[in-house]
Design a protein around this motif. Structure first.
Motif, mmCIF file in Angstrom:
data_model
loop_
_atom_site.group_PDB
_atom_site.id
_atom_site.type_symbol
_atom_site.label_atom_id
_atom_site.label_comp_id
_atom_site.label_asym_id
_atom_site.label_seq_id
_atom_site.Cartn_x
_atom_site.Cartn_y
_atom_site.Cartn_z
ATOM 1 N N THR A 230 39.323 44.231 28.134
ATOM 2 C CA THR A 230 38.014 44.759 27.768
ATOM 3 C C THR A 230 36.960 44.019 27.822
ATOM 4 O O THR A 230 35.806 44.391 28.206
ATOM 5 C CB THR A 230 38.264 45.491 26.383
ATOM 6 N N ASN A 231 36.995 42.676 27.773
ATOM 7 C CA ASN A 231 35.860 41.661 27.872
ATOM 8 C C ASN A 231 35.733 41.496 29.149
ATOM 9 O O ASN A 231 34.302 41.531 29.568
ATOM 10 C CB ASN A 231 36.166 40.529 27.096
ATOM 11 N N THR B 192 42.254 48.625 32.924
ATOM 12 C CA THR B 192 41.562 47.724 31.579
ATOM 13 C C THR B 192 42.883 47.687 30.683
ATOM 14 O O THR B 192 43.407 48.651 30.207
ATOM 15 C CB THR B 192 40.389 48.468 31.390
ATOM 16 N N VAL B 193 42.967 46.484 30.455
ATOM 17 C CA VAL B 193 44.051 46.443 29.068
ATOM 18 C C VAL B 193 43.131 45.691 27.894
ATOM 19 O O VAL B 193 42.249 45.277 28.413
ATOM 20 C CB VAL B 193 45.052 45.374 29.367
ATOM 21 N N GLY C 221 40.908 37.668 34.470
ATOM 22 C CA GLY C 221 40.588 37.377 33.158
ATOM 23 C C GLY C 221 41.366 36.159 32.766
ATOM 24 O O GLY C 221 41.732 35.045 33.413
ATOM 25 N N GLY C 222 41.720 36.025 31.413
ATOM 26 C CA GLY C 222 42.499 34.706 30.964
ATOM 27 C C GLY C 222 43.918 34.737 31.157
ATOM 28 O O GLY C 222 44.282 35.927 31.816
ATOM 29 N N ASN D 61 30.366 30.016 31.705
ATOM 30 C CA ASN D 61 29.088 29.919 30.982
ATOM 31 C C ASN D 61 29.007 30.659 29.895
ATOM 32 O O ASN D 61 28.103 30.351 28.872
ATOM 33 C CB ASN D 61 27.973 30.513 31.876
ATOM 34 N N THR D 62 29.809 31.644 29.543
ATOM 35 C CA THR D 62 29.565 32.605 28.628
ATOM 36 C C THR D 62 30.756 32.341 27.450
ATOM 37 O O THR D 62 30.824 32.936 26.653
ATOM 38 C CB THR D 62 29.890 34.096 28.915
#
Ligand code: GLY
Length: 356
Positions: free
Chosen positions: A33-34, A57-58, A92-93, A160-161
């Motif tokens: 979601t991020n 999206t998870v 994503g991560g 950066n974020t």
């Protein structure tokens, strides 16, 4: 290692090229979601290869890495007519690359995937080397497969974020890789301060290139962790025990913070059992003490910590606690069994070193 690893800050170009080479029947993009909110819109807008892609999206967070999420993704793939020639792009991560990689490895017995890690921890560890999986019944990564992505695209532009805590969490794995690599890489990593407000992202990309190279070399020699790859568990036997204790206390700590603490504790054990240089142990402890919030525990916690270590899935026999230790930077020893007395002695020294 078959996996292609690209280091670039021109992510869209790289992704377009990689996807053109694969020439898939259809493209599916998995994000959490991020990343769906902050990273994906730009990729979807700028990548020709993602036009018409199906986005899945998870939920964000490690709890989302479960069989229900995997089932939802498998069903979406079926509903949208995915085949073995379709492609999964994981943006994503570690949660996204572990889950997306696992779904891709198992859907119709395997479809290709490409990883685009958006966190430092993901870039330096989870997205590279083909370990995919989900958690089950509270056990991390209990169900999974070794399945390398076709390519991983690594860029520091995504960082950066990230909050300093997320950067530091990834950096712990870079310290681990430097310890496994040798004195030169170690001194470079221990000299760099990524918490400085003006940290240089290009320098970080170079350090990252070296760091991922250390992992890639090990994985290439032992992709299925029969031996040498166990070296990558350095810091993780005690680190995972700290992480589990923090979770049981309902105040979880980031994985990398647990690993950083585990690296120091296992360097103490290395110094006791394998002759790791004590001066270097102090330098490492000082660096980690200065940058990372300390995980506090007392000798009353030792039995619980030992229990967690005994449950570690890397142990070959019950009640035998195994470690990867170091004779020196670049000289790891795998499958070292330490006794509870040796481990508690190391935890005592660790607490002294860290002022706990
Ligand atoms: N995270 C350690 C490995 O990939 O083997």
């Amino acid at each position: 290692m078959k996996e292609k690893i690209l280091f670039t800050n021109l992510v869209e170009d790289a992704l377009d090229k990689v996807i053109a080479e694969i020439d898939p029947a259809g493209v599916f993009v998995m994000a959490d979601t991020n990343t769906a909110r902050f990273t994906l819109p730009r990729l979807l807008q700028l990548c020709d290869s993602l036009q018409g892609a199906t986005v899945i999206t998870v939920d964000a967070g490690d709890e989302a890495k479960n069989i229900e999420a995997a089932t939802r993704v498998w069903r979406t793939l079926i509903d949208k007519g995915a085949t073995r020639k379709s492609l999964m792009v994981n943006v994503g991560g570690g949660v996204v690359t572990d889950l997306g990689g696992f779904v891709a490895a198992t859907f119709k017995r395997g479809m290709p995937c490409v990883n685009v890690p958006t966190t430092l921890l993901g870039a330096v560890d989870a997205a590279v080397g083909g370990k995919t999986g989900i958690n089950l019944d509270g056990y991390k990564n209990l169900v999974g497969a070794f399945s390398e992505p076709v390519a991983t695209i690594i860029s520091t532009t995504f960082f950066n974020t990230l909050q300093p805590q997320e950067l530091l969490s990834g950096y712990a794995e870079m310290i681990k890789h430097a310890l496994l690599s040798g004195p030169q890489d170690l001194s470079l990593v221990l000299r760099y301060d990524l918490t400085a407000p003006d940290y240089d992202p290009d320098e970080l990309l170079e350090l990252l290139r070296k760091s991922v190279g250390v992992k890639a070399d090990i994985v290439a020699k032992d992709p299925h962790e029969k031996g040498l790859r166990k070296a990558l568990n350095l810091g993780h036997t005690i680190g995972h025990a700290f992480e589990s204790l923090a979770l049981a206390r309902k105040s979880p700590i980031p994985h990398g913070y647990a690993v950083a603490a585990g690296l120091v504790a296992e360097a103490v054990l290395s110094s006791m059992m394998e002759g790791f240089d004590s001066q270097l142990l102090h330098t490492l402890a000082q660096y980690i003490h200065n940058l990372y919030t300390q995980f506090a525990f007392t000798c009353d916690d030792y039995p619980t910590l030992l229990r967690y270590m005994a449950q570690d899935k890397k142990n070959d026999k019950p009640d035998q606690i195994n470690f990867t230790l170091l004779r020196a930077p670049g000289d790891p020893v795998i499958n070292v069994t330490a006794t509870p007395a040796q481990i508690t002695a190391a935890l005592d020294v660790y607490r002294d070193l860290m002022g706990l």
